[in-house]
Scaffold this motif. Structure first.
Motif, PDB file in Angstrom:
ATOM      1  N   SER A 130     -17.706 -15.643  44.192  1.00 58.20           N
ATOM      2  CA  SER A 130     -18.588 -16.764  43.884  1.00 58.20           C
ATOM      3  C   SER A 130     -19.954 -16.232  43.457  1.00 58.20           C
ATOM      4  O   SER A 130     -20.341 -15.121  43.817  1.00 58.20           O
ATOM      5  CB  SER A 130     -18.751 -17.666  45.113  1.00 58.20           C
ATOM      6  OG  SER A 130     -19.427 -16.983  46.150  1.00 58.20           O
ATOM      7  N   VAL A 131     -20.662 -17.049  42.724  1.00 58.15           N
ATOM      8  CA  VAL A 131     -22.015 -16.684  42.301  1.00 58.15           C
ATOM      9  C   VAL A 131     -22.919 -16.557  43.523  1.00 58.15           C
ATOM     10  O   VAL A 131     -23.733 -15.634  43.608  1.00 58.15           O
ATOM     11  CB  VAL A 131     -22.573 -17.722  41.292  1.00 58.15           C
ATOM     12  CG1 VAL A 131     -24.023 -17.417  40.953  1.00 58.15           C
ATOM     13  CG2 VAL A 131     -21.712 -17.748  40.027  1.00 58.15           C
ATOM     14  N   ASP A 132     -22.769 -17.445  44.485  1.00 54.44           N
ATOM     15  CA  ASP A 132     -23.598 -17.389  45.689  1.00 54.44           C
ATOM     16  C   ASP A 132     -23.431 -16.069  46.440  1.00 54.44           C
ATOM     17  O   ASP A 132     -24.395 -15.519  46.964  1.00 54.44           O
ATOM     18  CB  ASP A 132     -23.264 -18.558  46.632  1.00 54.44           C
ATOM     19  CG  ASP A 132     -23.831 -19.868  46.158  1.00 54.44           C
ATOM     20  OD1 ASP A 132     -24.566 -19.889  45.143  1.00 54.44           O
ATOM     21  OD2 ASP A 132     -23.533 -20.897  46.801  1.00 54.44           O
ATOM     22  N   TYR A 133     -22.206 -15.556  46.505  1.00 52.89           N
ATOM     23  CA  TYR A 133     -21.958 -14.284  47.188  1.00 52.89           C
ATOM     24  C   TYR A 133     -22.702 -13.152  46.485  1.00 52.89           C
ATOM     25  O   TYR A 133     -23.363 -12.334  47.123  1.00 52.89           O
ATOM     26  CB  TYR A 133     -20.453 -13.995  47.244  1.00 52.89           C
ATOM     27  CG  TYR A 133     -20.116 -12.714  47.956  1.00 52.89           C
ATOM     28  CD1 TYR A 133     -20.031 -12.673  49.343  1.00 52.89           C
ATOM     29  CD2 TYR A 133     -19.888 -11.535  47.253  1.00 52.89           C
ATOM     30  CE1 TYR A 133     -19.727 -11.493  50.014  1.00 52.89           C
ATOM     31  CE2 TYR A 133     -19.580 -10.350  47.909  1.00 52.89           C
ATOM     32  CZ  TYR A 133     -19.504 -10.348  49.287  1.00 52.89           C
ATOM     33  OH  TYR A 133     -19.209  -9.177  49.950  1.00 52.89           O
ATOM     34  N   VAL A 134     -22.611 -13.131  45.163  1.00 55.86           N
ATOM     35  CA  VAL A 134     -23.281 -12.090  44.380  1.00 55.86           C
ATOM     36  C   VAL A 134     -24.801 -12.203  44.535  1.00 55.86           C
ATOM     37  O   VAL A 134     -25.490 -11.201  44.759  1.00 55.86           O
ATOM     38  CB  VAL A 134     -22.873 -12.174  42.892  1.00 55.86           C
ATOM     39  CG1 VAL A 134     -23.684 -11.223  42.034  1.00 55.86           C
ATOM     40  CG2 VAL A 134     -21.379 -11.912  42.737  1.00 55.86           C
ATOM     41  N   GLY A 136     -26.471 -13.661  47.006  1.00 61.03           N
ATOM     42  CA  GLY A 136     -26.826 -13.342  48.384  1.00 61.03           C
ATOM     43  C   GLY A 136     -26.827 -11.846  48.641  1.00 61.03           C
ATOM     44  O   GLY A 136     -27.709 -11.314  49.322  1.00 61.03           O
ATOM     45  N   LYS A 137     -25.848 -11.160  48.085  1.00 57.33           N
ATOM     46  CA  LYS A 137     -25.771  -9.708  48.230  1.00 57.33           C
ATOM     47  C   LYS A 137     -26.985  -9.035  47.591  1.00 57.33           C
ATOM     48  O   LYS A 137     -27.589  -8.124  48.159  1.00 57.33           O
ATOM     49  CB  LYS A 137     -24.473  -9.220  47.575  1.00 57.33           C
ATOM     50  CG  LYS A 137     -23.957  -7.930  48.053  1.00 57.33           C
ATOM     51  CD  LYS A 137     -22.558  -7.711  47.479  1.00 57.33           C
ATOM     52  CE  LYS A 137     -22.109  -6.309  47.701  1.00 57.33           C
ATOM     53  NZ  LYS A 137     -20.804  -6.043  47.128  1.00 57.33           N
ATOM     54  N   GLU A 138     -27.364  -9.506  46.399  1.00 55.13           N
ATOM     55  CA  GLU A 138     -28.523  -8.954  45.690  1.00 55.13           C
ATOM     56  C   GLU A 138     -29.821  -9.245  46.449  1.00 55.13           C
ATOM     57  O   GLU A 138     -30.687  -8.380  46.570  1.00 55.13           O
ATOM     58  CB  GLU A 138     -28.595  -9.510  44.266  1.00 55.13           C
ATOM     59  CG  GLU A 138     -29.773  -9.031  43.465  1.00 55.13           C
ATOM     60  CD  GLU A 138     -29.793  -7.526  43.214  1.00 55.13           C
ATOM     61  OE1 GLU A 138     -30.899  -6.998  42.927  1.00 55.13           O
ATOM     62  OE2 GLU A 138     -28.747  -6.868  43.309  1.00 55.13           O
ATOM     63  N   LEU A 139     -29.957 -10.462  46.968  1.00 55.71           N
ATOM     64  CA  LEU A 139     -31.165 -10.817  47.723  1.00 55.71           C
ATOM     65  C   LEU A 139     -31.287  -9.977  48.998  1.00 55.71           C
ATOM     66  O   LEU A 139     -32.385  -9.544  49.349  1.00 55.71           O
ATOM     67  CB  LEU A 139     -31.175 -12.308  48.055  1.00 55.71           C
ATOM     68  CG  LEU A 139     -31.409 -13.244  46.881  1.00 55.71           C
ATOM     69  CD1 LEU A 139     -31.195 -14.693  47.303  1.00 55.71           C
ATOM     70  CD2 LEU A 139     -32.800 -13.053  46.309  1.00 55.71           C
ATOM     71  N   ARG A 140     -30.176  -9.737  49.692  1.00 49.80           N
ATOM     72  CA  ARG A 140     -30.211  -8.894  50.893  1.00 49.80           C
ATOM     73  C   ARG A 140     -30.572  -7.456  50.533  1.00 49.80           C
ATOM     74  O   ARG A 140     -31.305  -6.786  51.258  1.00 49.80           O
ATOM     75  CB  ARG A 140     -28.875  -8.954  51.618  1.00 49.80           C
ATOM     76  CG  ARG A 140     -28.701 -10.214  52.441  1.00 49.80           C
ATOM     77  CD  ARG A 140     -27.470 -10.164  53.333  1.00 49.80           C
ATOM     78  NE  ARG A 140     -26.207 -10.172  52.610  1.00 49.80           N
ATOM     79  CZ  ARG A 140     -25.641 -11.252  52.073  1.00 49.80           C
ATOM     80  NH1 ARG A 140     -26.219 -12.414  52.188  1.00 49.80           N
ATOM     81  NH2 ARG A 140     -24.488 -11.156  51.452  1.00 49.80           N
ATOM     82  N   ARG A 141     -30.061  -6.972  49.397  1.00 49.90           N
ATOM     83  CA  ARG A 141     -30.378  -5.617  48.956  1.00 49.90           C
ATOM     84  C   ARG A 141     -31.872  -5.491  48.655  1.00 49.90           C
ATOM     85  O   ARG A 141     -32.524  -4.533  49.064  1.00 49.90           O
ATOM     86  CB  ARG A 141     -29.567  -5.254  47.715  1.00 49.90           C
ATOM     87  CG  ARG A 141     -29.750  -3.814  47.263  1.00 49.90           C
ATOM     88  CD  ARG A 141     -29.093  -3.539  45.913  1.00 49.90           C
ATOM     89  NE  ARG A 141     -29.739  -4.216  44.802  1.00 49.90           N
ATOM     90  CZ  ARG A 141     -30.904  -3.847  44.247  1.00 49.90           C
ATOM     91  NH1 ARG A 141     -31.567  -2.824  44.708  1.00 49.90           N
ATOM     92  NH2 ARG A 141     -31.392  -4.509  43.215  1.00 49.90           N
TER      93      ARG A 141
END
Length: 145
Positions: A130-134, A136-141
């Motif tokens: 999902s776009v949200d997963y991608v 969210g992963k980028e924001l956490r990084r």
């Protein structure tokens, strides 16, 4: 090998995420088809569409189309997933409990199926595909930097 199938340890596995993606595509496209039908018949339907919120039939129809078309697109690709699902859940709840509230069960059954599926999908989340997963992963990084 069979124990992994019978007793999965991670609900966020690739298999579970693929299953959620398939459900998002299937139910999103189905609901979107209802929205497209309403949109293509807007002129005819706007005078007689039910108005349970008291905002007028044309606006109620527009809100239903938004919930069924625009929000379905976000649901399918997993963009602002839970936010997009709120109008979808609300629309199906109104259809089941209010619009078809006194109708026989066979008339309102489809709205209930959508409602239950959307509530369960809301709880489960969109999965890894999902776009949200991608995002969210980028924001956490970025937050860690």
């Amino acid at each position: 090998m069979i124990y992994r199938f019978l007793f999965p340890l991670k609900p966020d596995s690739t298999g579970a995420s693929l299953f959620l993606l398939a459900l998002r595509i299937f139910f999103g496209v189905l609901l979107m088809s209802h929205g497209i039908q309403k949109w293509s018949n807007f002129q005819e339907m706007s005078a007689t569409f039910p108005d349970p919120l008291g905002v007028g039939s044309p606006l109620s129809l527009g809100l239903a189309i938004f919930g069924e078309m625009v929000c379905s697109m976000g649901f399918i690709i997993g963009l602002l997933y839970r936010l997009a699902m709120l109008p979808m859940i609300f629309t199906m709840g109104m259809a089941f409990f209010v619009i078809h509230g006194n109708d026989p069960f066979s008339v309102k059954e489809l709205a209930l199926v959508y409602l239950v599926v959307f509530i369960l999908m809301y709880i489960s989340g969109p999965g890894k595909f999902s776009v949200d997963y991608v995002l969210g992963k980028e924001l956490r990084r970025r937050k860690k930097e």
